[in-house]
Design a protein around this motif. Structure first.
Motif, mmCIF file in Angstrom:
data_model
loop_
_atom_site.group_PDB
_atom_site.id
_atom_site.type_symbol
_atom_site.label_atom_id
_atom_site.label_comp_id
_atom_site.label_asym_id
_atom_site.label_seq_id
_atom_site.Cartn_x
_atom_site.Cartn_y
_atom_site.Cartn_z
ATOM 1 N N UNK A 1 0.831 -1.200 0.000
ATOM 2 C CA UNK A 1 0.000 0.000 0.000
ATOM 3 C C UNK A 1 0.868 1.252 0.000
ATOM 4 N N UNK A 2 1.894 1.272 0.842
ATOM 5 C CA UNK A 2 2.782 2.430 0.926
ATOM 6 C C UNK A 2 3.473 2.688 -0.406
ATOM 7 N N UNK A 3 3.970 1.630 -1.023
ATOM 8 C CA UNK A 3 4.661 1.779 -2.312
ATOM 9 C C UNK A 3 3.697 2.271 -3.393
ATOM 10 N N UNK A 4 2.492 1.713 -3.430
ATOM 11 C CA UNK A 4 1.506 2.131 -4.428
ATOM 12 C C UNK A 4 1.082 3.584 -4.224
ATOM 13 N N UNK A 5 0.900 3.965 -2.969
ATOM 14 C CA UNK A 5 0.512 5.345 -2.678
ATOM 15 C C UNK A 5 1.609 6.313 -3.114
ATOM 16 N N UNK A 6 2.824 5.990 -2.783
ATOM 17 C CA UNK A 6 3.963 6.845 -3.143
ATOM 18 C C UNK A 6 4.145 6.899 -4.666
ATOM 19 N N UNK A 7 4.042 5.746 -5.316
ATOM 20 C CA UNK A 7 4.179 5.713 -6.779
ATOM 21 C C UNK A 7 3.070 6.510 -7.466
ATOM 22 N N UNK A 8 1.850 6.408 -6.947
ATOM 23 C CA UNK A 8 0.744 7.155 -7.524
ATOM 24 C C UNK A 8 0.971 8.658 -7.357
ATOM 25 N N UNK A 9 1.479 9.045 -6.205
ATOM 26 C CA UNK A 9 1.792 10.449 -5.962
ATOM 27 C C UNK A 9 2.831 10.954 -6.966
ATOM 28 N N UNK A 10 3.883 10.178 -7.166
ATOM 29 C CA UNK A 10 4.961 10.578 -8.071
ATOM 30 C C UNK A 10 4.503 10.556 -9.528
ATOM 31 N N UNK A 11 3.732 9.551 -9.896
ATOM 32 C CA UNK A 11 3.332 9.392 -11.294
ATOM 33 C C UNK A 11 2.146 10.273 -11.689
ATOM 34 N N UNK A 12 1.164 10.393 -10.808
ATOM 35 C CA UNK A 12 -0.095 11.034 -11.201
ATOM 36 C C UNK A 12 -0.379 12.385 -10.554
ATOM 37 N N UNK A 13 0.404 12.779 -9.572
ATOM 38 C CA UNK A 13 0.122 14.050 -8.904
ATOM 39 C C UNK A 13 1.218 15.084 -9.152
ATOM 40 N N UNK A 14 2.444 14.718 -8.865
ATOM 41 C CA UNK A 14 3.555 15.663 -8.982
ATOM 42 C C UNK A 14 3.722 16.218 -10.398
ATOM 43 N N UNK A 15 3.537 15.421 -11.458
ATOM 44 C CA UNK A 15 3.696 15.996 -12.799
ATOM 45 C C UNK A 15 2.759 17.167 -13.095
ATOM 46 N N UNK A 16 1.648 17.257 -12.387
ATOM 47 C CA UNK A 16 0.672 18.310 -12.639
ATOM 48 C C UNK A 16 0.925 19.564 -11.803
ATOM 49 N N UNK A 17 1.849 19.485 -10.858
ATOM 50 C CA UNK A 17 2.095 20.629 -9.988
ATOM 51 C C UNK A 17 2.611 21.841 -10.759
ATOM 52 N N UNK A 18 3.434 21.625 -11.761
ATOM 53 C CA UNK A 18 3.959 22.755 -12.530
ATOM 54 C C UNK A 18 2.846 23.472 -13.283
ATOM 55 N N UNK A 19 1.873 22.716 -13.777
ATOM 56 C CA UNK A 19 0.735 23.345 -14.467
ATOM 57 C C UNK A 19 -0.031 24.268 -13.521
ATOM 58 N N UNK A 20 -0.229 23.800 -12.304
ATOM 59 C CA UNK A 20 -0.921 24.614 -11.308
ATOM 60 C C UNK A 20 -0.087 25.845 -10.974
ATOM 61 N N UNK A 21 1.195 25.644 -10.803
ATOM 62 C CA UNK A 21 2.097 26.754 -10.512
ATOM 63 C C UNK A 21 2.048 27.798 -11.615
ATOM 64 N N UNK A 22 2.069 27.345 -12.857
ATOM 65 C CA UNK A 22 2.008 28.269 -13.989
ATOM 66 C C UNK A 22 0.695 29.053 -13.987
ATOM 67 N N UNK A 23 -0.411 28.369 -13.691
ATOM 68 C CA UNK A 23 -1.712 29.029 -13.687
ATOM 69 C C UNK A 23 -1.828 30.082 -12.592
ATOM 70 N N UNK A 24 -1.328 29.773 -11.400
ATOM 71 C CA UNK A 24 -1.493 30.723 -10.287
ATOM 72 C C UNK A 24 -0.464 31.845 -10.305
ATOM 73 N N UNK A 25 0.558 31.734 -11.124
ATOM 74 C CA UNK A 25 1.577 32.781 -11.153
ATOM 75 C C UNK A 25 1.398 33.769 -12.303
ATOM 76 N N UNK A 26 0.286 33.690 -13.014
ATOM 77 C CA UNK A 26 0.007 34.626 -14.100
ATOM 78 C C UNK A 26 -0.205 36.020 -13.504
#
Length: 141
Positions: A28-53
Motif C-alpha cells: 500500500x505504501x509503495x503504491x501510494x507513493x508511486x501514484x503520488x509521483x506518477x499522477x500528482x507531482x507531474x501536474x504541480x507545474x501546471x498549477x504553478x504556472x496558472x497561479x503565477x500569471x
C-alpha cells in the motif's frame, strides 16, 4: 481489554474497528507513493504556472474589482498551499505505512499496533524520505 491510552476518542468508540492487513501495508505504501509521483507531482507545474500569471493593474477607483482581485489572490495562495501540503502529507502517510509495515511484519496475526505507535509513525517530524518528492509551495509570497 485494550488500555485507555490505546483506545480512540470516546465519541468515536461506537463506530467499530479499523482493520489493516499489515502484510500488505508495504505494498500500500509503495503504491501510494508511486501514484503520488506518477499522477500528482507531474501536474504541480501546471498549477504553478496558472497561479503565477500576472494580472494587469487595476484602477484604484474601481473598488469592487480591486476587492475581488485581493480575494482572488488570497484564494490562489491558499490553493497553492493546499496542493503542496497534500503532496507532502500524502508522502508522509506512505512513509508511515511503510514504517508500520516494517515494525510489525514479523509479529503474529493476533498482535496489533498500539495507537501510540501509529500516531508516532504519522507524526514524523523532520523525517525526510531521500527518494521522496521535494517540491515547494507555489504562488506564495
Amino acid at each position: 481489554m485494550i488500555p485507555e491510552e490505546d483506545q480512540g476518542p470516546r465519541w468515536l468508540r461506537g463506530y467499530g474497528d479499523i482493520e489493516a492487513d499489515i502484510s500488505r501495508m508495504d505494498e500500500f505504501a509503495a503504491n501510494l507513493r508511486n501514484d503520488l509521483i506518477k499522477n500528482y507531482i507531474p501536474h504541480l507545474q501546471l498549477i504553478s504556472d496558472d497561479v503565477s500569471v500576472e494580472l494587469p493593474p487595476v484602477d484604484v477607483q474601481f473598488q469592487e474589482l480591486l476587492a475581488f482581485l485581493v480575494n482572488h489572490r488570497e484564494s490562489l495562495v491558499n490553493t497553492s498551499d493546499l496542493v503542496h501540503f497534500y503532496q507532502n502529507e500524502t508522502n508522509r502517510f506512505a512513509i508511515a505505512a511503510k514504517k508500520i509495515s516494517e515494525n510489525y511484519a514479523t509479529s503474529d496475526a493476533f498482535s496489533a499496533a498500539q495507537v501510540k505507535d501509529v500516531e508516532a509513525a504519522l507524526n514524523l517530524k523532520g523525517f525526510r524520505d531521500p527518494d521522496g518528492p521535494t517540491t515547494t509551495p507555489t504562488g506564495t509570497t
